[in-house]
Design a protein around this motif. Structure first.
Motif, PDB file in Angstrom:
ATOM      1  N   TRP A 107     -17.789  24.818   4.277  1.00 26.76           N
ATOM      2  CA  TRP A 107     -18.834  24.120   5.061  1.00 26.76           C
ATOM      3  C   TRP A 107     -20.162  24.825   4.807  1.00 26.76           C
ATOM      4  O   TRP A 107     -20.736  25.474   5.674  1.00 26.76           O
ATOM      5  N   THR A 108     -20.611  24.781   3.556  1.00 24.86           N
ATOM      6  CA  THR A 108     -21.853  25.440   3.160  1.00 24.86           C
ATOM      7  C   THR A 108     -22.375  24.716   1.938  1.00 24.86           C
ATOM      8  O   THR A 108     -21.743  23.784   1.432  1.00 24.86           O
ATOM      9  N   MET A 109     -23.537  25.155   1.459  1.00 19.36           N
ATOM     10  CA  MET A 109     -24.099  24.529   0.284  1.00 19.36           C
ATOM     11  C   MET A 109     -23.307  24.952  -0.958  1.00 19.36           C
ATOM     12  O   MET A 109     -22.772  26.061  -0.997  1.00 19.36           O
ATOM     13  N   ALA A 156     -23.929  26.098  -3.784  1.00 16.21           N
ATOM     14  CA  ALA A 156     -24.317  27.319  -4.498  1.00 16.21           C
ATOM     15  C   ALA A 156     -23.574  28.551  -3.981  1.00 16.21           C
ATOM     16  O   ALA A 156     -23.360  29.506  -4.728  1.00 16.21           O
ATOM     17  N   THR A 157     -23.203  28.546  -2.706  1.00 14.94           N
ATOM     18  CA  THR A 157     -22.508  29.706  -2.142  1.00 14.94           C
ATOM     19  C   THR A 157     -21.237  29.984  -2.938  1.00 14.94           C
ATOM     20  O   THR A 157     -20.944  31.129  -3.292  1.00 14.94           O
ATOM     21  N   ALA A 158     -20.485  28.942  -3.218  1.00 17.18           N
ATOM     22  CA  ALA A 158     -19.224  29.123  -3.940  1.00 17.18           C
ATOM     23  C   ALA A 158     -19.435  29.204  -5.455  1.00 17.18           C
ATOM     24  O   ALA A 158     -18.704  29.914  -6.151  1.00 17.18           O
ATOM     25  N   PHE A 194     -31.362  35.562   1.474  1.00 22.22           N
ATOM     26  CA  PHE A 194     -32.175  34.556   2.160  1.00 22.22           C
ATOM     27  C   PHE A 194     -32.791  33.615   1.127  1.00 22.22           C
ATOM     28  O   PHE A 194     -33.081  34.019   0.006  1.00 22.22           O
ATOM     29  N   SER A 195     -33.035  32.389   1.552  1.00 19.40           N
ATOM     30  CA  SER A 195     -33.675  31.403   0.669  1.00 19.40           C
ATOM     31  C   SER A 195     -35.137  31.227   1.053  1.00 19.40           C
ATOM     32  O   SER A 195     -35.495  31.263   2.231  1.00 19.40           O
ATOM     33  N   LEU A 196     -35.961  31.042   0.053  1.00 19.14           N
ATOM     34  CA  LEU A 196     -37.376  30.715   0.286  1.00 19.14           C
ATOM     35  C   LEU A 196     -37.691  29.391  -0.402  1.00 19.14           C
ATOM     36  O   LEU A 196     -38.782  29.208  -0.929  1.00 19.14           O
TER      37      LEU A 196
HETATM   38  C1  LIG Z   1     -30.681  26.432   0.739  1.00 21.36           C
HETATM   39  C2  LIG Z   1     -29.353  27.080   0.648  1.00 21.36           C
HETATM   40  C3  LIG Z   1     -28.904  27.690  -0.529  1.00 21.36           C
HETATM   41  C4  LIG Z   1     -29.646  27.600  -1.825  1.00 21.36           C
HETATM   42  O1  LIG Z   1     -30.931  28.090  -1.744  1.00 21.36           O
HETATM   43  P1  LIG Z   1     -31.924  27.968  -3.002  1.00 21.36           P
HETATM   44  O2  LIG Z   1     -33.024  28.904  -2.644  1.00 21.36           O
HETATM   45  O3  LIG Z   1     -32.352  26.533  -3.045  1.00 21.36           O
HETATM   46  O4  LIG Z   1     -31.198  28.365  -4.210  1.00 21.36           O
HETATM   47  C5  LIG Z   1     -27.688  28.355  -0.511  1.00 21.36           C
HETATM   48  N1  LIG Z   1     -26.943  28.410   0.593  1.00 21.36           N
HETATM   49  C6  LIG Z   1     -27.325  27.811   1.738  1.00 21.36           C
HETATM   50  C7  LIG Z   1     -26.446  27.920   2.937  1.00 21.36           C
HETATM   51  C8  LIG Z   1     -28.543  27.110   1.791  1.00 21.36           C
HETATM   52  O5  LIG Z   1     -28.896  26.510   2.923  1.00 21.36           O
END
Ligand SMILES: *Cc1c(COP(=O)(O)O)cnc(C)c1O
Length: 433
Positions: free
Chosen positions: A105-107, A109-111, A201-203
């Motif tokens: 239950w995440t974006m 990219a995490t996995a 953290f994401s920016l």
């Molecule tokens: C936004 C987000 C990402 C990816 O972030 P980016 O900066 O766009 O690479 C990864 N994980 C979660 C939980 C996010 O909300």
């Protein structure tokens, strides 16, 4: 037409004027960007072993200020949270075929950050209350191959970080936090993102504060910080000159943030607390208006935690209203409200269902070390039921909501709940068609 008629049935939408777009960028960011632009040093990085290997003045200052603000030893800026997660996983002592436990239950990219190093994502279920990894489900997934837990603090609320840290310690695992959505949130008096060995953290432009694209990794571990700095900037070409002997996973990328972005990030960091304060005000108004609607659960904030409300998450129980979630969500959307049904069940993505990532032959799952990991439907029942019937997200980050907009949002929810009978009749009728 009665005044309280749902827009889905032809009435006037509750939120008829689209609120202003959320935009945290202001004059201070403009000045900062211009300062860098006029100086001409748009990046200060050198991709070789040189004092400039660690980036220019704005990067250095941004990282120091972030580290100070989050009370950590090191902050390593990168060009996205995705890059940051890749650098974080690479910094660990990961072998191909090792397993890392992660939430579905995440974006994505995490996995994916796990898979990139030819390690195997193992999905554990989430808990009902905060949608975060359930420590008991995590513990049940640990095998002799498990090397780390990669936990997301989803929607802006901390996972059970102390419990997860204890589990990690007990089994000799690393703990990494994907805190993309939770900058500035607290868990037991300490900032989210600082509980694991590394927090990221994401920016990116959708997040609370941003530099267009960008990310930042935090750690108190000198070695992990350096390995992330190496991966950020062409590690393989640098290790010999700097005398680094541990070259496992020292595969470099260009994950460098620019000086303009760092200068903007420094100004954004100053705004974070104010932004979180406003988000919490909005959430409190929503709670006051929506608490008591039958079958709707407003966000829970656990004791000792604060929420950053990247999303305002709701749980819906259709048994209580008799109305399907799809109908409720369609009706709310017609009222002009930024709601959506469901989030992510990553294990059900084609890549995991078919175990096809690198090439066509199932690598890395059937690589040097074959793995029995399962991604079958049913392995994460809570996450799956949230996805198919229970979860409704309200896009609190989407707009710069004013008080009158939030009043209209609340009125929209109340209108739909006042008209459950009419909508039930509408739903039956559409089913018959
Ligand atoms: C936004 C987000 C990402 C990816 O972030 P980016 O900066 O766009 O690479 C990864 N994980 C979660 C939980 C996010 O909300």
């Amino acid at each position: 037409m009665p005044k309280n008629e749902p827009a889905l049935l032809g009435g006037k939408p509750a939120l008829s004027v689209v609120p202003p777009e959320y935009n945290p960028i202001g004059r201070a960011e403009e000045k900062a960007a211009l300062r860098v632009l006029r100086g001409g040093h748009l990046s200060g990085f050198y991709g070789s072993w040189d004092p400039r290997f660690f980036g220019g003045d704005e990067i250095q200052s941004f990282e120091q200020e972030w580290a100070q603000s989050f009370a950590v030893k090191h902050a390593v800026s990168v060009n996205s949270n995705t890059s940051g997660l890749m650098a974080a996983v690479g910094a660990l002592d990961i072998e191909p075929g090792d397993e890392i436990i992660v939430s579905p239950w995440t974006m994505s990219a995490t996995a994916t950050a796990i898979l990139v190093w030819n390690a195997i994502p193992v999905f554990a279920d989430i808990e009902e209350r905060t949608f975060n990894l359930d420590p008991a489900a995590v513990e049940a997934r640990i095998t002799s191959r498990t090397k780390a837990i990669l936990v997301t603090d989803i929607f802006g609320h901390a996972a059970k970080l102390n419990e997860l840290r204890r589990i990690a310690r007990r089994h000799g695992l690393y703990l990494i936090e994907d805190a993309a959505q939770a900058p500035g949130a607290f868990y037991r008096g300490k900032r989210v993102g600082t509980f694991g060995d590394i927090g990221v953290f994401s920016l990116n432009v959708h997040k609370h504060i941003h530099t267009g694209e960008g990310g930042i990794c935090v750690t108190n571990n000198d070695k992990l910080a350096l390995r992330m700095q190496l991966i950020r900037n062409h590690a393989e070409s640098v290790v010999a000159d700097m005398g680094e002997r541990e070259i496992n996973n020292m595969i470099g990328f260009n994950f460098r943030l620019t000086e303009i972005q760092a200068a903007i990030g420094r100004e954004q960091l100053k705004r974070l607390d104010g932004i979180l304060c406003r988000r919490n005000e909005i959430a409190a108004k929503l709670n006051a208006g929506l608490d008591g609607l039958a079958g709707l659960r407003t966000p829970l904030v656990e004791r000792g935690c604060t929420h950053s409300y990247y999303v305002y998450p709701l749980v819906y129980d259709q048994e209580r209203t008799g109305l399907r979630r799809a109908t409720i969500v369609a009706a709310l959307q017609q009222e002009g409200l930024a709601v959506s049904a469901g989030y992510w069940n990553l294990h059900l993505l084609p890549m995991y269902q078919q175990k096809i990532a690198y090439g066509r032959s199932g690598f890395p799952w059937n690589g040097i070390r074959k793995t029995a990991v399962s991604y079958k439907k049913g392995i994460c029942p809570v996450a799956e039921s949230m996805q198919t019937e229970r979860y409704i997200g309200f896009g609190i980050s989407r707009y710069a909501y004013r008080d009158r907009d939030i009043n209209a949002v609340v009125a929209g929810f109340q209108k739909i709940w006042d008209n459950i009978d009419k909508l039930t009749a509408y739903e039956r009728q559409s089913e018959r068609k």
